[in-house]
Design a protein around this motif. Structure first.
Motif, PDB file in Angstrom:
ATOM      1  N   ASN A 107       0.852  -1.200   0.000  1.00  0.00           N
ATOM      2  CA  ASN A 107       0.000   0.000   0.000  1.00  0.00           C
ATOM      3  C   ASN A 107       0.878   1.236   0.000  1.00  0.00           C
ATOM      4  O   ASN A 107       1.394   1.652   1.039  1.00  0.00           O
ATOM      5  CB  ASN A 107      -0.911  -0.023   1.231  1.00  0.00           C
ATOM      6  N   ILE A 108       1.083   1.819  -1.185  1.00  0.00           N
ATOM      7  CA  ILE A 108       1.771   3.105  -1.316  1.00  0.00           C
ATOM      8  C   ILE A 108       0.689   4.127  -1.650  1.00  0.00           C
ATOM      9  O   ILE A 108       0.145   4.125  -2.760  1.00  0.00           O
ATOM     10  CB  ILE A 108       2.843   3.070  -2.422  1.00  0.00           C
ATOM     11  N   PRO A 109       0.327   4.988  -0.717  1.00  0.00           N
ATOM     12  CA  PRO A 109      -0.817   5.888  -0.912  1.00  0.00           C
ATOM     13  C   PRO A 109      -0.715   6.715  -2.192  1.00  0.00           C
ATOM     14  O   PRO A 109       0.333   7.277  -2.511  1.00  0.00           O
ATOM     15  CB  PRO A 109      -0.757   6.789   0.329  1.00  0.00           C
ATOM     16  N   GLY A 110      -1.811   6.725  -2.947  1.00  0.00           N
ATOM     17  CA  GLY A 110      -1.889   7.526  -4.151  1.00  0.00           C
ATOM     18  C   GLY A 110      -1.266   6.905  -5.381  1.00  0.00           C
ATOM     19  O   GLY A 110      -1.334   7.484  -6.470  1.00  0.00           O
ATOM     20  N   VAL A 111      -0.681   5.714  -5.237  1.00  0.00           N
ATOM     21  CA  VAL A 111       0.001   5.068  -6.357  1.00  0.00           C
ATOM     22  C   VAL A 111      -0.689   3.745  -6.671  1.00  0.00           C
ATOM     23  O   VAL A 111      -0.890   2.919  -5.773  1.00  0.00           O
ATOM     24  CB  VAL A 111       1.484   4.809  -6.028  1.00  0.00           C
ATOM     25  N   LYS A 117      -5.206  -0.629  -9.468  1.00  0.00           N
ATOM     26  CA  LYS A 117      -6.056  -0.051  -8.426  1.00  0.00           C
ATOM     27  C   LYS A 117      -5.222   0.781  -7.450  1.00  0.00           C
ATOM     28  O   LYS A 117      -4.166   0.345  -6.997  1.00  0.00           O
ATOM     29  CB  LYS A 117      -6.775  -1.169  -7.665  1.00  0.00           C
ATOM     30  N   VAL A 118      -5.722   1.961  -7.124  1.00  0.00           N
ATOM     31  CA  VAL A 118      -5.088   2.796  -6.111  1.00  0.00           C
ATOM     32  C   VAL A 118      -5.601   2.361  -4.740  1.00  0.00           C
ATOM     33  O   VAL A 118      -6.816   2.271  -4.532  1.00  0.00           O
ATOM     34  CB  VAL A 118      -5.396   4.289  -6.338  1.00  0.00           C
ATOM     35  N   PRO A 119      -4.719   2.043  -3.788  1.00  0.00           N
ATOM     36  CA  PRO A 119      -5.190   1.624  -2.455  1.00  0.00           C
ATOM     37  C   PRO A 119      -6.115   2.659  -1.826  1.00  0.00           C
ATOM     38  O   PRO A 119      -5.910   3.875  -1.980  1.00  0.00           O
ATOM     39  CB  PRO A 119      -3.889   1.487  -1.657  1.00  0.00           C
ATOM     40  N   GLY A 120      -7.132   2.180  -1.130  1.00  0.00           N
ATOM     41  CA  GLY A 120      -8.110   3.055  -0.513  1.00  0.00           C
ATOM     42  C   GLY A 120      -7.915   3.167   0.990  1.00  0.00           C
ATOM     43  O   GLY A 120      -7.053   2.507   1.575  1.00  0.00           O
ATOM     44  N   PRO A 121      -8.733   3.992   1.641  1.00  0.00           N
ATOM     45  CA  PRO A 121      -8.586   4.227   3.085  1.00  0.00           C
ATOM     46  C   PRO A 121      -8.856   2.998   3.937  1.00  0.00           C
ATOM     47  O   PRO A 121      -8.447   2.944   5.098  1.00  0.00           O
ATOM     48  CB  PRO A 121      -9.616   5.325   3.365  1.00  0.00           C
ATOM     49  N   ASN A 122      -9.537   2.004   3.393  1.00  0.00           N
ATOM     50  CA  ASN A 122      -9.830   0.796   4.165  1.00  0.00           C
ATOM     51  C   ASN A 122      -8.786  -0.302   3.990  1.00  0.00           C
ATOM     52  O   ASN A 122      -8.880  -1.356   4.621  1.00  0.00           O
ATOM     53  CB  ASN A 122     -11.210   0.252   3.774  1.00  0.00           C
ATOM     54  N   ASP A 123      -7.793  -0.060   3.118  1.00  0.00           N
ATOM     55  CA  ASP A 123      -6.729  -1.049   2.934  1.00  0.00           C
ATOM     56  C   ASP A 123      -5.724  -0.952   4.082  1.00  0.00           C
ATOM     57  O   ASP A 123      -5.527   0.124   4.659  1.00  0.00           O
ATOM     58  CB  ASP A 123      -6.021  -0.817   1.594  1.00  0.00           C
ATOM     59  N   ARG A 181      12.465   4.954  -6.342  1.00  0.00           N
ATOM     60  CA  ARG A 181      11.601   6.102  -6.590  1.00  0.00           C
ATOM     61  C   ARG A 181      11.987   7.210  -5.605  1.00  0.00           C
ATOM     62  O   ARG A 181      12.676   6.977  -4.604  1.00  0.00           O
ATOM     63  CB  ARG A 181      10.119   5.766  -6.397  1.00  0.00           C
ATOM     64  N   ALA A 182      11.511   8.412  -5.857  1.00  0.00           N
ATOM     65  CA  ALA A 182      11.744   9.558  -4.964  1.00  0.00           C
ATOM     66  C   ALA A 182      10.447  10.350  -4.844  1.00  0.00           C
ATOM     67  O   ALA A 182      10.420  11.563  -4.982  1.00  0.00           O
ATOM     68  CB  ALA A 182      12.870  10.431  -5.500  1.00  0.00           C
ATOM     69  N   GLY A 183       9.371   9.628  -4.607  1.00  0.00           N
ATOM     70  CA  GLY A 183       8.039  10.223  -4.570  1.00  0.00           C
ATOM     71  C   GLY A 183       7.206   9.761  -5.745  1.00  0.00           C
ATOM     72  O   GLY A 183       7.693   9.127  -6.686  1.00  0.00           O
ATOM     73  N   ASN A 184       5.926  10.059  -5.692  1.00  0.00           N
ATOM     74  CA  ASN A 184       5.003   9.643  -6.750  1.00  0.00           C
ATOM     75  C   ASN A 184       5.270  10.408  -8.041  1.00  0.00           C
ATOM     76  O   ASN A 184       5.732  11.552  -8.007  1.00  0.00           O
ATOM     77  CB  ASN A 184       3.564   9.910  -6.309  1.00  0.00           C
ATOM     78  N   PRO A 185       4.972   9.809  -9.200  1.00  0.00           N
ATOM     79  CA  PRO A 185       5.076  10.574 -10.444  1.00  0.00           C
ATOM     80  C   PRO A 185       4.200  11.824 -10.382  1.00  0.00           C
ATOM     81  O   PRO A 185       3.076  11.790  -9.865  1.00  0.00           O
ATOM     82  CB  PRO A 185       4.570   9.585 -11.504  1.00  0.00           C
ATOM     83  N   SER A 186       4.714  12.924 -10.885  1.00  0.00           N
ATOM     84  CA  SER A 186       3.968  14.179 -10.834  1.00  0.00           C
ATOM     85  C   SER A 186       2.708  14.099 -11.690  1.00  0.00           C
ATOM     86  O   SER A 186       2.757  13.616 -12.833  1.00  0.00           O
ATOM     87  CB  SER A 186       4.846  15.336 -11.337  1.00  0.00           C
ATOM     88  N   PRO A 187       1.575  14.553 -11.178  1.00  0.00           N
ATOM     89  CA  PRO A 187       0.354  14.569 -11.994  1.00  0.00           C
ATOM     90  C   PRO A 187       0.446  15.579 -13.134  1.00  0.00           C
ATOM     91  O   PRO A 187      -0.299  15.474 -14.111  1.00  0.00           O
ATOM     92  CB  PRO A 187      -0.738  14.956 -10.987  1.00  0.00           C
ATOM     93  N   VAL A 188       1.346  16.531 -13.030  1.00  0.00           N
ATOM     94  CA  VAL A 188       1.526  17.538 -14.078  1.00  0.00           C
ATOM     95  C   VAL A 188       2.425  17.008 -15.184  1.00  0.00           C
ATOM     96  O   VAL A 188       2.125  17.145 -16.378  1.00  0.00           O
ATOM     97  CB  VAL A 188       2.113  18.839 -13.483  1.00  0.00           C
ATOM     98  N   THR A 197       5.394  14.722  -2.433  1.00  0.00           N
ATOM     99  CA  THR A 197       5.155  13.363  -1.951  1.00  0.00           C
ATOM    100  C   THR A 197       6.401  12.701  -1.371  1.00  0.00           C
ATOM    101  O   THR A 197       6.336  11.526  -0.965  1.00  0.00           O
ATOM    102  CB  THR A 197       4.592  12.481  -3.080  1.00  0.00           C
ATOM    103  N   CYS A 198       7.507  13.404  -1.321  1.00  0.00           N
ATOM    104  CA  CYS A 198       8.712  12.841  -0.691  1.00  0.00           C
ATOM    105  C   CYS A 198       9.466  13.951   0.014  1.00  0.00           C
ATOM    106  O   CYS A 198      10.227  14.685  -0.621  1.00  0.00           O
ATOM    107  CB  CYS A 198       9.607  12.152  -1.719  1.00  0.00           C
TER     108      CYS A 198
END
Length: 298
Positions: A107-111, A117-123, A181-188, A197-198
């Motif tokens: 579970n890496i939040p937001g990835v 599937k992106v992990p959710g708050p109940n994972d 990695r050094a954080g999540n890929p940028s959405p931009v 994210t890091c």
């Protein structure tokens, strides 16, 4: 109640009301063997390897499996238990929290995971579990809390990188394998990491291993949505985070290219080793990894 359990366990392993031989085994695991142990009252367990000749608290390396794998598979594939027996460190090989196929994913939040599937708050919260496991093993007197490290393969390598970003107060160094990695890929622009994210709380020493022929997590970037930016970009971002002042000269020998950054704050160097002929597998040099870890304390 949890705090009371930790205090009682600490007293037990300090030798109050228990034979010292039991304490030396660490949770009853005989030196030179591996056994599954339950971590506190988390409801989760991990496979713990206690090295041959273990007599007192020792350095601890968390070993994280790849996506849809298990801790037991990773311990066997990596041969890290054999390295631990030579050098006297504990190995903790947990299963990730999200069941998938015949194994688990982290579970890496937001990835997104490998399923998309992106992990959710109940994972299950894998960061909380791993940091609590590190604390618990230190409190019991099994592990040296200042010398806790983490490595992992592929999805476990990305989880290793994530722990470097969000749990630098718990781990002394990280060693992602085909997963830096050094954080999540940028959405931009996913060709770069999202700096928000890091943001580690302290400089984090990094040694990363990769295969030049890896088509799953390519060193040049691209691939799945969770990957995207090149490994060199991840290295440069860690160098910025660690305040490194100078690139290391590239050295090539026997098909292995090594480069990175030096003159970093708190000695938090960034090292990358790429096997030009290898693909998506455990390409780590365990001896080089341990030599890097052994010089670092939190």
């Amino acid at each position: 109640m949890r705090g009371l359990k930790l205090v009682c366990a600490a007293l037990l392993f300090a030798g109050i009301g228990a034979p010292s031989a039991f304490a030396a085994q660490c949770l009853g695991v005989a030196p030179g063997t591996s056994q599954r142990v339950v971590i506190g009252d988390t409801g989760r367990s991990l496979l713990l390897h206690v090295p041959s000749g273990y007599t007192k608290r020792a350095p601890l390396v968390f070993l994280l499996h790849g996506s849809t794998g298990t801790g037991a598979q990773m311990l066997a594939e990596s041969k890290l238990a054999e390295t631990a027996d030579r050098h006297g460190f504990l190995v903790a090989a947990p299963d990730a929290g999200i069941a998938e196929g015949k194994g688990f994913v982290w579970n890496i939040p937001g990835v997104p995971t490998v399923t998309g599937k992106v992990p959710g708050p109940n994972d299950p919260d894998d960061v909380a579990f791993l940091t609590e496991a590190a604390q618990w093993l230190g409190t019991l007197g099994c592990a040296d809390a200042s010398r806790v490290y983490v490595t992992g393969l592929s999805g476990g390598g990305r989880m290793t990188s994530w722990l470097g970003c969000v749990a630098a107060d718990r781990f002394a160094a990280i060693a992602p394998v085909v997963g830096l990695r050094a954080g999540n890929p940028s959405p931009v622009d996913p060709r770069f990491p999202d700096p928000k994210t890091c943001q580690p709380s302290r400089p984090m020493p990094v040694i990363a291993f990769a295969g030049g022929r890896d088509t799953t997590n390519p060193v040049e970037g691209g691939g799945a949505p969770y990957w995207q930016y090149p490994m060199r970009t991840a290295e440069a971002r860690w160098a910025d985070l660690n305040g490194c002042r100078r690139p290391r000269p590239t050295v090539s020998a026997g098909g292995i290219e090594e480069h990175g950054y030096t003159e970093c704050r708190s000695g938090a160097e960034v090292v990358a080793r790429i096997d030009s002929q290898a693909g998506h597998s455990w390409v780590a040099d365990n001896e080089a990894m341990w030599a890097f870890f052994a010089r670092r304390r939190r």
